[in-house]
Design a protein around this motif. Structure first.
Motif, mmCIF file in Angstrom:
data_model
loop_
_atom_site.group_PDB
_atom_site.id
_atom_site.type_symbol
_atom_site.label_atom_id
_atom_site.label_comp_id
_atom_site.label_asym_id
_atom_site.label_seq_id
_atom_site.Cartn_x
_atom_site.Cartn_y
_atom_site.Cartn_z
ATOM 1 N N TYR A 1 -18.267 -31.934 67.332
ATOM 2 C CA TYR A 1 -17.383 -30.961 67.961
ATOM 3 C C TYR A 1 -17.600 -30.930 69.482
ATOM 4 O O TYR A 1 -18.620 -31.399 69.988
ATOM 5 N N SER A 2 -16.636 -30.344 70.183
ATOM 6 C CA SER A 2 -16.682 -30.295 71.647
ATOM 7 C C SER A 2 -17.823 -29.430 72.168
ATOM 8 O O SER A 2 -18.218 -29.565 73.326
ATOM 9 N N ASP A 3 -18.380 -28.558 71.344
ATOM 10 C CA ASP A 3 -19.509 -27.735 71.775
ATOM 11 C C ASP A 3 -20.856 -28.391 71.461
ATOM 12 O O ASP A 3 -21.908 -27.778 71.636
ATOM 13 N N GLY A 4 -20.820 -29.647 70.998
ATOM 14 C CA GLY A 4 -22.054 -30.375 70.705
ATOM 15 C C GLY A 4 -22.508 -30.300 69.261
ATOM 16 O O GLY A 4 -23.440 -31.024 68.863
ATOM 17 N N THR A 5 -21.885 -29.464 68.460
ATOM 18 C CA THR A 5 -22.258 -29.349 67.053
ATOM 19 C C THR A 5 -21.891 -30.619 66.290
ATOM 20 O O THR A 5 -20.813 -31.180 66.494
ATOM 21 N N VAL A 6 -22.811 -31.074 65.440
ATOM 22 C CA VAL A 6 -22.559 -32.245 64.601
ATOM 23 C C VAL A 6 -22.694 -31.819 63.138
ATOM 24 O O VAL A 6 -23.743 -31.330 62.715
ATOM 25 N N VAL A 7 -21.621 -31.984 62.385
ATOM 26 C CA VAL A 7 -21.642 -31.681 60.947
ATOM 27 C C VAL A 7 -21.820 -32.996 60.203
ATOM 28 O O VAL A 7 -21.042 -33.934 60.384
ATOM 29 N N ARG A 8 -22.845 -33.054 59.373
ATOM 30 C CA ARG A 8 -23.212 -34.289 58.676
ATOM 31 C C ARG A 8 -22.699 -34.218 57.226
ATOM 32 O O ARG A 8 -23.310 -33.563 56.374
ATOM 33 N N TRP A 9 -21.607 -34.894 56.961
ATOM 34 C CA TRP A 9 -21.047 -34.960 55.614
ATOM 35 C C TRP A 9 -21.717 -36.131 54.890
ATOM 36 O O TRP A 9 -21.141 -37.214 54.756
ATOM 37 N N ILE A 10 -22.937 -35.892 54.414
ATOM 38 C CA ILE A 10 -23.745 -36.992 53.869
ATOM 39 C C ILE A 10 -24.345 -36.676 52.500
ATOM 40 O O ILE A 10 -25.011 -37.535 51.910
ATOM 41 N N ASP A 11 -24.119 -35.474 51.989
ATOM 42 C CA ASP A 11 -24.719 -35.101 50.711
ATOM 43 C C ASP A 11 -24.006 -35.797 49.556
ATOM 44 O O ASP A 11 -22.771 -35.926 49.555
ATOM 45 N N THR A 12 -24.771 -36.214 48.569
ATOM 46 C CA THR A 12 -24.174 -36.817 47.381
ATOM 47 C C THR A 12 -23.405 -35.757 46.610
ATOM 48 O O THR A 12 -23.959 -34.696 46.298
ATOM 49 N N PRO A 13 -22.135 -35.994 46.323
ATOM 50 C CA PRO A 13 -21.324 -34.994 45.609
ATOM 51 C C PRO A 13 -21.919 -34.654 44.254
ATOM 52 O O PRO A 13 -22.633 -35.456 43.641
ATOM 53 N N ALA A 14 -21.598 -33.457 43.787
ATOM 54 C CA ALA A 14 -22.139 -32.986 42.521
ATOM 55 C C ALA A 14 -21.555 -33.763 41.356
ATOM 56 O O ALA A 14 -20.390 -34.173 41.381
ATOM 57 N N THR A 15 -22.384 -33.977 40.340
ATOM 58 C CA THR A 15 -21.888 -34.557 39.099
ATOM 59 C C THR A 15 -21.239 -33.453 38.280
ATOM 60 O O THR A 15 -21.244 -32.291 38.661
ATOM 61 N N SER A 16 -20.680 -33.809 37.154
ATOM 62 C CA SER A 16 -19.985 -32.843 36.315
ATOM 63 C C SER A 16 -20.905 -31.687 35.939
ATOM 64 O O SER A 16 -21.985 -31.891 35.384
ATOM 65 N N GLY A 17 -20.485 -30.475 36.283
ATOM 66 C CA GLY A 17 -21.257 -29.285 35.945
ATOM 67 C C GLY A 17 -22.308 -28.910 36.969
ATOM 68 O O GLY A 17 -22.916 -27.851 36.868
ATOM 69 N N GLY A 18 -22.537 -29.753 37.964
ATOM 70 C CA GLY A 18 -23.546 -29.455 38.970
ATOM 71 C C GLY A 18 -22.986 -28.625 40.116
ATOM 72 O O GLY A 18 -21.775 -28.499 40.280
ATOM 73 N N ALA A 19 -23.887 -28.062 40.902
ATOM 74 C CA ALA A 19 -23.478 -27.250 42.045
ATOM 75 C C ALA A 19 -23.015 -28.153 43.184
ATOM 76 O O ALA A 19 -23.636 -29.165 43.486
ATOM 77 N N GLU A 20 -21.919 -27.786 43.815
ATOM 78 C CA GLU A 20 -21.369 -28.569 44.911
ATOM 79 C C GLU A 20 -22.232 -28.400 46.159
ATOM 80 O O GLU A 20 -22.533 -27.279 46.560
ATOM 81 N N PRO A 21 -22.658 -29.493 46.804
ATOM 82 C CA PRO A 21 -23.447 -29.361 48.033
ATOM 83 C C PRO A 21 -22.587 -28.816 49.169
ATOM 84 O O PRO A 21 -21.353 -28.830 49.103
ATOM 85 N N GLN A 22 -23.234 -28.352 50.215
ATOM 86 C CA GLN A 22 -22.511 -27.735 51.325
ATOM 87 C C GLN A 22 -21.684 -28.749 52.108
ATOM 88 O O GLN A 22 -20.574 -28.457 52.549
ATOM 89 N N HIS A 23 -22.211 -29.954 52.270
ATOM 90 C CA HIS A 23 -21.522 -30.975 53.047
ATOM 91 C C HIS A 23 -21.468 -32.294 52.259
ATOM 92 O O HIS A 23 -22.180 -33.250 52.579
ATOM 93 N N PRO A 24 -20.624 -32.358 51.238
ATOM 94 C CA PRO A 24 -20.553 -33.582 50.422
ATOM 95 C C PRO A 24 -19.932 -34.737 51.204
ATOM 96 O O PRO A 24 -19.020 -34.554 52.016
ATOM 97 N N ALA A 25 -20.414 -35.926 50.951
ATOM 98 C CA ALA A 25 -19.854 -37.121 51.586
ATOM 99 C C ALA A 25 -18.503 -37.441 50.954
ATOM 100 O O ALA A 25 -18.305 -37.225 49.752
ATOM 101 N N PRO A 26 -17.558 -37.933 51.742
ATOM 102 C CA PRO A 26 -16.289 -38.373 51.161
ATOM 103 C C PRO A 26 -16.543 -39.493 50.147
ATOM 104 O O PRO A 26 -17.355 -40.384 50.398
ATOM 105 N N THR A 27 -15.865 -39.458 49.019
ATOM 106 C CA THR A 27 -16.100 -40.451 47.973
ATOM 107 C C THR A 27 -14.783 -41.044 47.482
ATOM 108 O O THR A 27 -13.730 -40.404 47.505
ATOM 109 N N LEU A 28 -14.882 -42.284 47.031
ATOM 110 C CA LEU A 28 -13.753 -42.984 46.429
ATOM 111 C C LEU A 28 -14.176 -43.436 45.044
ATOM 112 O O LEU A 28 -15.115 -44.228 44.893
ATOM 113 N N ASP A 29 -13.515 -42.921 44.021
ATOM 114 C CA ASP A 29 -13.819 -43.304 42.648
ATOM 115 C C ASP A 29 -13.107 -44.610 42.309
ATOM 116 O O ASP A 29 -11.910 -44.768 42.602
ATOM 117 N N LEU A 30 -13.837 -45.531 41.696
ATOM 118 C CA LEU A 30 -13.277 -46.813 41.298
ATOM 119 C C LEU A 30 -13.152 -46.871 39.785
ATOM 120 O O LEU A 30 -14.102 -46.560 39.058
#
Length: 249
Positions: A153-182
């Motif tokens: 961001y322009s104020d210097g903040t960096v948001v790291r979207w690097i968390d592994t997304p939750a599996t079925s039934g698991g809690a969603e992380p705060q910053h999940p990484a973008p994923t593509l299902d094959l």
């Protein structure tokens, strides 16, 4: 005629359902936060020459997004990538040398995309931007690809979207990484790349209100909650007026 004390008491009673309605609106709208995603989120393993978009919303109230850094998986590499133009933005594509070449219809590929960085433009608060990429051949030895992303961001903040997304039934992380299902070929899945191409052609930043059906649904439900709360206050006030007139007579 009712006294002022009685009027105040009645107003306080009316305020209770209104407050509860407002709280319900916050509970409904609160979870509808947007994440960085891949659009569409599903494709056929081994498919080639499909267009995807990295959809980046601005979640800040005051700062603009000024850099987007997407890291491609190197354990399941993508053979190549062509970056679509985005008005106001400049892209930089980085590659890495592969230990084991990728076998494609056009022959072996020894280098794969490792990172794409977009700079120079901005995504204002309340808006999102699609960054489109034409992928070469997708891997066949993976069921899901993660694209860890850094949003600056322009104020210097960096948001790291690097968390592994939750599996079925698991809690969603705060910053999940973008994923593509094959999915396996012939499973009936569709990539939806035609829609992404249409969106990409404009190269425009769009308001975040259109970024997903879930956000739209949350806003609609929130509006319904507000309407119910207001209606309750109005009906209560009319009931008090009638009561007041009746006692006065």
């Amino acid at each position: 005629m009712r006294t002022r004390t009685a009027l105040r008491t009645h107003v306080r009673r009316l305020a209770v359902p209104a407050t509860l309605a407002a709280g319900a609106v916050l509970l409904i709208a609160g979870p509808a936060s947007a994440h960085v995603t891949v659009q569409p989120g599903q494709a056929t393993a081994g498919a080639a020459d499909q267009v995807f978009a990295f959809r980046v919303p601005n979640e800040s109230d005051t700062a603009s997004t000024v850099e987007v850094d997407v890291h491609f998986p190197t354990d399941h590499p993508i053979a190549s990538a062509l970056v679509g133009p985005v008005a106001g933005w400049t892209s930089q594509v980085k590659t890495t040398k592969l230990t084991t070449p990728i076998q494609t219809d056009d022959g072996p590929v020894t280098d794969a995309v490792s990172e794409i960085i977009w700079t120079g433009g901005k995504i204002a608060p309340g808006q999102y931007q699609d960054f489109t990429v034409d992928f070469g051949q997708l891997p066949t030895d993976a069921k899901q690809l993660e694209f860890k992303t850094l949003q600056t961001y322009s104020d210097g903040t960096v948001v790291r979207w690097i968390d592994t997304p939750a599996t079925s039934g698991g809690a969603e992380p705060q910053h999940p990484a973008p994923t593509l299902d094959l999915t396996a070929a012939g499973s009936g899945s569709t990539s939806g790349s035609t829609n992404v191409k249409t969106t990409a052609a404009s190269g425009q930043t769009t308001t975040a209100a259109s970024s997903g059906d879930s956000d739209d649904a949350a806003r609609v439900l929130g509006g319904v909650g507000v309407a119910v709360g207001v209606a309750g206050v109005v009906l209560g006030f009319l009931g008090w007026r009638r009561g007041g007139r009746g006692s006065a007579s």
